[in-house]
Design an enzyme around this catalytic site. Structure first.
Site, mmCIF file in Angstrom:
data_model
loop_
_atom_site.group_PDB
_atom_site.id
_atom_site.type_symbol
_atom_site.label_atom_id
_atom_site.label_comp_id
_atom_site.label_asym_id
_atom_site.label_seq_id
_atom_site.Cartn_x
_atom_site.Cartn_y
_atom_site.Cartn_z
ATOM 1 N N SER A 171 -9.631 1.957 2.587
ATOM 2 C CA SER A 171 -9.122 3.132 1.796
ATOM 3 C C SER A 171 -7.985 2.150 1.368
ATOM 4 O O SER A 171 -7.596 2.502 -0.051
ATOM 5 C CB SER A 171 -7.856 4.376 2.882
ATOM 6 O OG SER A 171 -6.873 3.263 3.256
ATOM 7 N N LYS B 151 1.105 -1.282 -0.475
ATOM 8 C CA LYS B 151 -0.086 0.122 0.034
ATOM 9 C C LYS B 151 0.736 1.252 -0.161
ATOM 10 O O LYS B 151 2.207 1.152 0.563
ATOM 11 C CB LYS B 151 -0.894 -0.075 1.458
ATOM 12 C CG LYS B 151 -1.629 0.848 1.183
ATOM 13 C CD LYS B 151 -2.719 0.604 2.395
ATOM 14 C CE LYS B 151 -3.833 2.109 2.483
ATOM 15 N NZ LYS B 151 -4.832 2.158 4.008
ATOM 16 N N SER C 244 -10.913 -0.109 7.016
ATOM 17 C CA SER C 244 -10.113 0.248 5.640
ATOM 18 C C SER C 244 -9.316 -1.216 5.139
ATOM 19 O O SER C 244 -8.622 -1.320 3.634
ATOM 20 C CB SER C 244 -8.696 1.197 5.680
ATOM 21 O OG SER C 244 -9.602 2.424 5.220
#
Length: 495
Positions: free
Chosen positions: A158, A78, A182
């Site tokens: 997210s 990420k 998330s």
């Protein structure tokens, strides 16, 4: 070799150790899959040279008999994790071009174990979002589609890029972060497993901060066993993180027996929200039946302050974000706005932040600054902190009765279309986190497991909330749920 990217971590580990495949072959398969999936916009940076170099080193370690569980496993990272010499932007224009001179603790642990970095993954800007639509790179796209429809769906947020990449077999697993859901919400939207560990289990050092008392990194994987394998490598004490817990990390994989006889599973009454879709209600009831059939005792529990969790979260998280994001000023790194004649440093700060931050980040920074301001601190921030204490006490009281884990839905719906909530009241988007934020507020571990599909063929997930520091027990219950549900569906390839 194109099928190798579809392997699980445990499956690849077996083949690598048996010398049936090499780490280079496995990595190349993932690189090829990622290169051919631009339509998903899951990756924001590809690092093939680094990947092949790490894969060669992994093959050497395997050949020498020095092969940790993650050795040779290709991962996506990420964009919130700082990776040395590789752009780490948190999907924000304000960090355009930023390449750290250091490596986050978690990625360091992964590389030390022999894992391979395929590239950086798309996400909501500074992890603020539930649909990956706030990203400076544009939205990541869910590899799943509604039956009979070409509508592009969100992979959640997210950690949307991580979710899309794992579900589409563009990597074997990915790192995610979870501040209010998330990891778990996107995992549910794409039919994979996502684990949010106990706060302090995984180091936050080198992870770009959103809300420091809520952020926690975790694995996003194709099944529960993979999550257990990857979490063990990611977890552990880090002296560089003042909130890191100095506790031993168990062998989570060895705890996956599937035996949950006598376990007490709580069903919280307060999670039966108004307007919950019938298919979510049925999924939840079916999940409870599966655990009951496996020998667990299902009991009703009460978490009375649940209804205050979402509003309290959206006071506390923006407050911490406004403080954390004050450092992005254009002076030392990232974007610096071009000044007009006669403008000074104050104008440079203002212009840089106005140009660099997206609308959702600006919204939350302003909310945070407001609730921390002199006239409103007691009315909002201090009150929200008290609510947080009560939410934590609710869970403590339930676990004190002998409950081993709590079963809830992971999300209030299946994945929705890109843009479907764009022009709506932002509160509707925030409601995606209604089942997940309490876990962050209380610092507890949680896992999302895919257990079914909706009427349109889209995946749905259930959430298990574990006792503090008992991720192994939680994962074993999740493993049993996974076995009982038998979810093996994959998206049909259209990209």
């Amino acid at each position: 070799m194109s099928e190798l990217s579809k392997l699980t971590i445990s499956g690849a580990r077996e083949k690598l150790r048996a010398k049936e495949i090499t780490a280079v072959e496995l990595t190349q398969s993932c690189l090829d899959a990622a290169a051919g999936a631009d339509a998903l916009n899951a990756y924001c940076a590809h690092t093939p040279d680094i990947a092949i170099e790490q894969a060669k080193a992994a093959d050497a370690r395997i050949g020498a008999g020095d092969a940790p569980d993650m050795c040779g496993i290709p991962l996506g990272i990420k964009d919130l994790f700082c990776t040395k010499g590789v752009k780490s932007q948190a999907a924000s224009n304000i960090l355009d071009g930023f390449k750290p001179e250091y490596e986050s603790t978690i990625t360091t642990k992964l590389w030390d174990s022999g894992a391979v970095m395929l590239g950086k993954l798309n996400m909501d800007e500074f992890a603020m979002g539930s649909s990956n639509e706030t990203s400076a790179y544009g939205p990541a796209i869910n590899p799943w589609r509604r039956e009979g429809s070409d509508t592009k769906l969100t992979p959640g947020g997210s950690s949307g890029g991580s979710a899309a990449a794992v579900a589409a077999d563009l990597c074997l697993a990915a790192t995610g972060t979870d501040t209010g859901g998330s990891i778990r919400q996107p995992a549910a939207f794409v039919g994979i497993t996502g684990v949010k560990p106990t706060y302090g289990r995984c180091s936050r050092w080198g992870v770009i901060a959103f809300a420091s008392s809520l952020d926690q990194a975790g694995p996003m994987t194709k099944d529960v066993r993979d999550a257990a394998i990857m979490l063990e490598t990611m977890a552990g004490y880090d002296a560089k993180d003042s909130t890191s817990a100095n506790l031993p990390v168990p062998n989570f994989e060895s705890m996956l027996t599937g035996d949950i006889k006598g376990k007490k599973i709580g069903i919280p009454n307060e999670y039966r929200i108004d307007g919950m879709p019938a298919e979510i209600e049925k999924l939840w009831a079916d999940g409870a039946d599966m655990l009951r059939d496996a020998g667990a005792e299902i009991v009703d529990v009460s978490l009375p302050h649940t209804k205050y969790a979402l509003p309290a979260y959206y006071v506390l998280a923006p407050a911490e974000a406004s403080s954390n994001l004050a450092r992005y000023d254009g002076v030392r790194y990232g974007k610096r706005a071009t000044l007009q004649s006669g403008e000074g440093i104050n104008e440079m700060y203002e212009r840089t932040r106005a140009e660099g931050f997206g609308d959702e980040v600006k919204r939350r920074v302003m909310i945070g600054a407001y609730v921390l301001s002199a006239g409103f601190y007691d009315a909002y921030y201090r009150r929200a902190q008290r609510v947080r204490t009560l939410i934590k006490k609710d869970f403590d009281d339930v676990y004190a009765t002998g409950v081993d884990a709590i079963l809830t839905p992971a999300t209030p719906s299946a994945a929705f279309g890109i843009g479907e909530m764009k022009n709506e009241d932002p509160i509707k988007m925030y409601l995606n986190d209604v089942f997940t934020v309490t876990v962050n507020m209380a610092g507890l571990p949680g896992v999302s497991v895919p257990t079914g599909t909706d009427a349109n063929g889209l995946p749905l997930g259930l959430q298990l909330i574990g006792r503090p520091w008992e991720e192994g027990d939680m994962l074993n219950i999740a493993y049993r749920l996974e076995q009982s549900a038998g979810f093996v569906s994959k998206p049909n390839k259209w990209w």
